[in-house]
Design a protein around this motif. Structure first.
Motif, PDB file in Angstrom:
ATOM      1  N   ILE A   1       5.182  -2.990  -4.792  1.00  0.00           N
ATOM      2  CA  ILE A   1       5.788  -1.703  -5.167  1.00  0.00           C
ATOM      3  C   ILE A   1       4.937  -0.551  -4.621  1.00  0.00           C
ATOM      4  CG2 ILE A   1       6.314  -0.175  -7.126  1.00  0.00           C
ATOM      5  CD1 ILE A   1       7.149  -2.700  -8.692  1.00  0.00           C
ATOM      6  N   GLY A   2       3.620  -0.682  -4.777  1.00  0.00           N
ATOM      7  CA  GLY A   2       2.723   0.364  -4.271  1.00  0.00           C
ATOM      8  C   GLY A   2       2.886   0.564  -2.767  1.00  0.00           C
ATOM      9  N   ILE A   3       2.935  -0.543  -2.033  1.00  0.00           N
ATOM     10  CA  ILE A   3       3.050  -0.450  -0.567  1.00  0.00           C
ATOM     11  C   ILE A   3       4.357   0.243  -0.177  1.00  0.00           C
ATOM     12  CG2 ILE A   3       3.343  -1.807   1.552  1.00  0.00           C
ATOM     13  CD1 ILE A   3       1.583  -3.995   0.103  1.00  0.00           C
TER      14      ILE A   3
ATOM     15  N   THR B   1       3.155  -5.618  -8.248  1.00  0.00           N
ATOM     16  CA  THR B   1       2.575  -4.269  -8.324  1.00  0.00           C
ATOM     17  C   THR B   1       2.130  -3.799  -6.940  1.00  0.00           C
ATOM     18  OG1 THR B   1       1.724  -5.020 -10.440  1.00  0.00           O
ATOM     19  CG2 THR B   1       1.037  -2.856  -9.720  1.00  0.00           C
ATOM     20  N   LEU B   2       1.458  -4.698  -6.217  1.00  0.00           N
ATOM     21  CA  LEU B   2       1.013  -4.355  -4.862  1.00  0.00           C
ATOM     22  C   LEU B   2       2.206  -4.010  -3.970  1.00  0.00           C
ATOM     23  CD1 LEU B   2      -1.713  -6.962  -3.889  1.00  0.00           C
ATOM     24  CD2 LEU B   2      -1.816  -4.547  -3.420  1.00  0.00           C
TER      25      LEU B   2
ATOM     26  N   THR C   1      -6.723 -17.072   3.313  1.00  0.00           N
ATOM     27  CA  THR C   1      -7.433 -15.832   2.967  1.00  0.00           C
ATOM     28  C   THR C   1      -7.589 -14.944   4.190  1.00  0.00           C
ATOM     29  OG1 THR C   1      -9.477 -17.067   3.170  1.00  0.00           O
ATOM     30  CG2 THR C   1      -8.717 -16.643   0.959  1.00  0.00           C
ATOM     31  N   SER C   2      -7.827 -15.565   5.353  1.00  0.00           N
ATOM     32  CA  SER C   2      -7.953 -14.762   6.574  1.00  0.00           C
ATOM     33  C   SER C   2      -6.637 -14.060   6.888  1.00  0.00           C
ATOM     34  CB  SER C   2      -8.331 -15.648   7.767  1.00  0.00           C
ATOM     35  OG  SER C   2      -9.512 -16.318   7.500  1.00  0.00           O
TER      36      SER C   2
ATOM     37  N   MET D   1      -4.175  -7.100   5.543  1.00  0.00           N
ATOM     38  CA  MET D   1      -4.684  -5.932   4.803  1.00  0.00           C
ATOM     39  C   MET D   1      -5.349  -4.957   5.772  1.00  0.00           C
ATOM     40  SD  MET D   1      -5.279  -4.651   1.683  1.00  0.00           S
ATOM     41  CE  MET D   1      -5.445  -5.901   0.415  1.00  0.00           C
ATOM     42  N   VAL D   2      -6.238  -5.492   6.602  1.00  0.00           N
ATOM     43  CA  VAL D   2      -6.936  -4.636   7.567  1.00  0.00           C
ATOM     44  C   VAL D   2      -5.940  -4.100   8.599  1.00  0.00           C
ATOM     45  CG1 VAL D   2      -8.700  -4.578   9.352  1.00  0.00           C
ATOM     46  CG2 VAL D   2      -9.121  -5.796   7.238  1.00  0.00           C
TER      47      VAL D   2
ATOM     48  N   VAL E   1      -5.503  -0.279   9.520  1.00  0.00           N
ATOM     49  CA  VAL E   1      -5.701   0.169  10.903  1.00  0.00           C
ATOM     50  C   VAL E   1      -4.421   0.816  11.437  1.00  0.00           C
ATOM     51  CG1 VAL E   1      -5.982  -0.670  13.284  1.00  0.00           C
ATOM     52  CG2 VAL E   1      -7.509  -1.473  11.486  1.00  0.00           C
TER      53      VAL E   1
ATOM     54  N   LEU F   1       2.244  -7.284   3.492  1.00  0.00           N
ATOM     55  CA  LEU F   1       1.436  -6.330   4.253  1.00  0.00           C
ATOM     56  C   LEU F   1       1.716  -6.350   5.753  1.00  0.00           C
ATOM     57  CD1 LEU F   1      -1.965  -6.709   2.396  1.00  0.00           C
ATOM     58  CD2 LEU F   1      -0.710  -4.585   2.660  1.00  0.00           C
TER      59      LEU F   1
ATOM     60  N   VAL G   1     -12.354  -9.271   5.330  1.00  0.00           N
ATOM     61  CA  VAL G   1     -11.922  -7.860   5.293  1.00  0.00           C
ATOM     62  C   VAL G   1     -13.004  -6.963   5.896  1.00  0.00           C
ATOM     63  CG1 VAL G   1     -11.515  -5.896   3.746  1.00  0.00           C
ATOM     64  CG2 VAL G   1     -10.325  -8.036   3.358  1.00  0.00           C
TER      65      VAL G   1
ATOM     66  N   GLY H   1       2.200   5.498  -5.819  1.00  0.00           N
ATOM     67  CA  GLY H   1       2.133   4.395  -4.845  1.00  0.00           C
ATOM     68  C   GLY H   1       0.721   3.863  -4.724  1.00  0.00           C
TER      69      GLY H   1
ATOM     70  N   ALA I   1      -6.327 -11.184   4.540  1.00  0.00           N
ATOM     71  CA  ALA I   1      -7.293 -10.147   4.905  1.00  0.00           C
ATOM     72  C   ALA I   1      -6.896  -9.460   6.205  1.00  0.00           C
ATOM     73  CB  ALA I   1      -8.675 -10.770   5.047  1.00  0.00           C
TER      74      ALA I   1
ATOM     75  N   LEU J   1      -1.769 -14.944  -2.367  1.00  0.00           N
ATOM     76  CA  LEU J   1      -2.336 -14.464  -1.101  1.00  0.00           C
ATOM     77  C   LEU J   1      -1.299 -14.513   0.015  1.00  0.00           C
ATOM     78  CD1 LEU J   1      -5.974 -15.762  -0.614  1.00  0.00           C
ATOM     79  CD2 LEU J   1      -5.128 -13.458  -0.305  1.00  0.00           C
TER      80      LEU J   1
ATOM     81  N   VAL K   1       6.410   2.126  -1.924  1.00  0.00           N
ATOM     82  CA  VAL K   1       6.525   3.531  -2.358  1.00  0.00           C
ATOM     83  C   VAL K   1       5.767   4.440  -1.379  1.00  0.00           C
ATOM     84  CG1 VAL K   1       5.775   5.170  -4.130  1.00  0.00           C
ATOM     85  CG2 VAL K   1       6.990   3.105  -4.788  1.00  0.00           C
ATOM     86  N   LEU K   2       4.584   4.002  -0.951  1.00  0.00           N
ATOM     87  CA  LEU K   2       3.817   4.806   0.007  1.00  0.00           C
ATOM     88  C   LEU K   2       4.577   4.953   1.323  1.00  0.00           C
ATOM     89  CD1 LEU K   2       0.183   3.508  -0.603  1.00  0.00           C
ATOM     90  CD2 LEU K   2       1.074   5.769  -1.106  1.00  0.00           C
TER      91      LEU K   2
ATOM     92  N   SER L   1      -0.336   2.080  -7.947  1.00  0.00           N
ATOM     93  CA  SER L   1       0.311   0.777  -8.048  1.00  0.00           C
ATOM     94  C   SER L   1      -0.371  -0.226  -7.123  1.00  0.00           C
ATOM     95  CB  SER L   1       1.789   0.939  -7.685  1.00  0.00           C
ATOM     96  OG  SER L   1       2.445  -0.283  -7.763  1.00  0.00           O
ATOM     97  N   PHE L   2      -0.669   0.234  -5.909  1.00  0.00           N
ATOM     98  CA  PHE L   2      -1.329  -0.634  -4.922  1.00  0.00           C
ATOM     99  C   PHE L   2      -2.692  -1.095  -5.439  1.00  0.00           C
ATOM    100  CE2 PHE L   2      -4.142  -1.156  -1.270  1.00  0.00           C
ATOM    101  CZ  PHE L   2      -3.426  -2.060  -0.508  1.00  0.00           C
TER     102      PHE L   2
END
Lengths: 445, 267
Positions: A18-20, A15-16, A416-417, A423-424, A428, A147, B240, B210, A420, A140, A22-23, B213-214
């Motif tokens: 696909i979201g990334i 899901t993540l 995890t780092s 993600m950041v 950014v 990402l 984070v 999007g 993270a 993760l 698509v954006l 979903s994210f």
């Protein structure tokens, strides 16, 4: 009645992803990055005539002049054609321009997005095998991979690099899978098929074939006859689906992969000489060699930026230091595994797995070295994206394996780092680079 | 009875809340920062004009009709060896020559683009056209040995103005390398990203899909973490927030739209 959310980490990862993607597809304009024009027009040429260009059209079909559309936009007709054939076939589902826009662009990007999600899923399954079934760590690792901005950018562009992304990830999974299954026949076949995909993608992906070689060599204590048969099977499975276009390339260019023909022709036509980076590296007569290029120019800085992010920027400033530290940490872990400073229970059961990070590091250095050599010899644009799929595989495999050592807690913190930081980094990158870049486009006024 | 575990948990919560506060406040500040929308096509600048000294200045007229100008970027090179070298930049109304904004910039060796931002210049102020001029600072003169030059382009890339040298018009097909902008709010800036044509739709539902979903994926994973199946959640949240705080609090170094540009304020 109560509504219960599913809690599968794999579902969360998909899901993540696909979201990334698509954006990325929705927000970045066509040809924003990854040489999308060149890849698009290569597929369009095939779509328009219904077949690959015949031998007598070479080499001009690689850099057509007017009245062909998009004159002076070079094509990739010399490189492996599988990706372009699939995209050309998909153009049939979007033959008309959409809202006045280029036909096929969306369906082409959709195919790359599919390949991206597949790559992320492959990383998840590879991670799960490496960390002995810990789904959260695997998730993760997969999310961190998804990402990496250059990975997401590749997945949202019409580019054969999307196929590289998938084939490299699948080969990583297949190699670990075969290792865990002690190279039984189905697992061996998976490695052969994943290797075939590598050959189908781009020549820049070839160094990653070292991974199954190293893993396979790790089990060489057994019956040599069986090993030989399996080696032949892997090589056969890798070559057979690709033989037709390799023979075609030998007939047309005198070489099976077409990479030298492509780069050489672009060089002769002055495509590279027209870029600003040509003057910095190839045109810099004072450079004595590769070491001089790396030490006395900003090549490495640009490569590092484009390895993680995109080819649009030259410097990452402070955030680049965080990413460089991530890379350095993983390099140290890979070396420690290679010299026996770190041990994994997996390695005790079946020797060889701890060579995986070092093998991937070697692949990463090989792809980076190829980019540096082409910059020096031909003056090509500094390309980081050829190394990004290997970078992602290297980081995820190394961190995953590290969690199985006696430094489990530290390994989990690093995993995890990594997630993270990516993600950041993604946020950014969008906030600091992409949005201002997109907003900075000329507005009608 | 308060034991060590209680204190640890309290400390973790306090640090988490403090970091959260830092992030929220910096995010809030970030949304209020002016964003710049580029006006007209940028001119790259391949040739250098100079060296700038007390007798040699360069300038460019820019048409700003119907737009409020808030920022101009110029490409300036400094190849000298002095530690502290300044150039003077002035924005004047054109052709009246009334000074509207001005300031000095300390030049950095090898830096190319300098971004001059200033309180917006309305059309009423400028009359529709301005002259941006780079010259030696009165009292802190530039000499030829400072090797300060400003880049320009041939083939008339900008039809809305022309280049000036020593206060006189240069060749009609020369223009300084420049980028000009107007300041807008975040909302207007985001609204200016028009990529919908690629998708053949005029509504932003794809972006919504999007994002949904994210965040759905993120929620699935966090929920699993919160249920105790993964104790790493605190590490994730901590890292984070730490990185977000660093990223958002060093905007000039990281979240900078023009990362290789030196920013200068003119008054």
């Amino acid at each position: 009645m109560t509504f219960r959310l599913p809690s599968s980490p794999l579902l969360a990862v998909i899901t993540l992803a696909i979201g990334i993607v698509v954006l990325w597809i929705a927000l970045t304009p066509f040809s924003w990055d990854n040489d999308e024009q060149g890849h698009y027009w290569t597929a369009r040429d095939i779509y328009e005539v219904g077949h690959l260009p015949p031998a007598n059209e070479f080499p001009t079909v690689m850099l057509p002049r007017a009245p062909k559309q998009a004159a002076n936009q070079f094509r990739y007709h010399a490189l492996p054609p599988t990706y372009y054939l699939i995209v050309a076939a998909l153009f049939n589902f979007q033959p008309e321009p959409t809202a006045g826009f280029m036909p096929g662009a969306l369906i082409g990007r959709g195919f790359s997005a599919f390949l991206y999600v597949l790559a992320v899923v492959a990383i998840y399954f590879m991670g799960r095998l490496l960390v002995s079934g810990d789904e959260d760590v695997a998730a993760l690792l997969a999310v961190g991979f998804a990402l990496i901005p250059q990975v997401a950018s590749t997945g949202a562009s019409i580019t054969a690099d999307a196929l590289v992304l998938t084939s490299v990830s699948l080969l990583g999974w297949a190699s670990v899978h075969a290792f865990r299954r002690d190279w039984d026949w189905p697992a061996t076949a998976c490695v052969g098929l994943a290797s075939a995909l590598i050959l189908m993608s781009r020549p820049s992906a070839l160094p990653v074939l070292l991974v199954p070689v190293v893993m396979f060599a790790g089990c060489s204590r057994r019956d040599m006859r069986k090993l030989l048969i399996k080696t032949i099977a892997i090589v056969g499975l890798a070559l057979v689906p690709n033989l037709w276009w390799m023979i075609r390339n030998v007939v047309i260019f005198g070489e099976p992969l077409g990479a030298t023909a492509h780069v050489g022709y672009m060089d002769v036509q002055g495509v590279y000489a027209a870029t600003s980076e040509f003057a910095m590296y190839k045109g810099n007569a004072g450079l004595t060699g590769l070491l001089d290029l790396l030490s006395s120019t900003d090549w490495l800085l640009r490569f590092h930026t484009r390895l993680w992010f995109t080819g649009r920027y030259d410097s990452l400033s402070l955030f680049g230091v965080i990413l460089a530290a991530t890379l350095a940490t993983n390099t140290l872990i890979a070396i420690l595994f290679a010299v026996g400073g770190l041990r994994s229970p997996l390695d005790i059961q079946r020797p060889g797995i701890t060579m995986l990070p070092a093998a991937l590091l070697t692949c990463l250095l090989a792809t980076a070295g190829l980019a540096a050599v082409t910059s020096l010899e031909y003056g090509t644009f500094v390309v980081g994206r050829f190394s990004t799929p290997v970078l992602g595989l290297f980081l995820t495999a190394t961190l995953g394996l590290f969690t199985t050592t006696r430094w489990t807690t530290l390994g989990r913190v690093l995993v995890t780092s990594f997630g993270a930081a990516m993600m950041v980094g993604h946020i950014v990158f969008w906030a600091g680079y992409v949005l201002p870049d997109l907003v900075g486009e000329v507005l009608p006024h | 009875m308060i034991d060590r575990d209680h204190l640890l948990r309290l400390g973790r919560w306090i640090s988490m809340l403090a970091l959260l506060g830092v992030c929220i406040s910096s995010l809030f500040n970030w949304t209020k920062v002016p964003w710049f929308i580029q006006l007209d096509k940028p001119v790259t600048g391949s040739f250098s004009a100079g060296p700038i000294n007390q007798f040699f200045s360069v300038g460019q007229t820019l048409t700003t009709a119907a737009n409020e100008l808030s920022r101009v970027d110029l490409k300036i090179a400094y190849g000298g060896e002095r530690d502290s070298v300044f150039a003077h930049v002035e924005v004047k109304s054109f052709p009246k020559g009334r000074s509207l904004r001005s300031g000095s910039v300390e030049l950095v060796p090898r830096k190319a683009w300098y971004s001059f931002s200033f309180p917006r210049i309305t059309v009423d102020e400028s009359g529709g056209q301005v002259l941006v001029e780079v010259r030696s600072v009165p009292g802190r003169s530039l000499s030829d040995r400072d090797l300060v030059s400003v880049f320009y382009e041939h083939r008339d890339p900008y039809a809305g103005g022309r280049m000036y040298v020593r206060g006189m018009p240069a060749r009609a097909d020369w223009d300084l390398g420049f980028r000009m902008y107007k300041a807008v709010g975040l909302r207007e800036a985001l609204g200016s990203i028009k990529n919908w044509h690629l998708l053949g739709i005029e509504a932003p539902w794809v972006i919504g899909f999007g994002l949904a979903s994210f965040f759905f994926g993120l929620c699935l994973w966090l929920r699993r973490c919160m249920n105790g199946q993964n104790p790493q959640v605190w590490t994730v949240v901590f890292v984070v927030l730490m990185l977000a705080a660093v990223a958002l609090y060093v905007p000039e170094a990281i979240a900078n739209p023009a990362i290789s540009t030196v920013h200068v304020g003119l008054q």
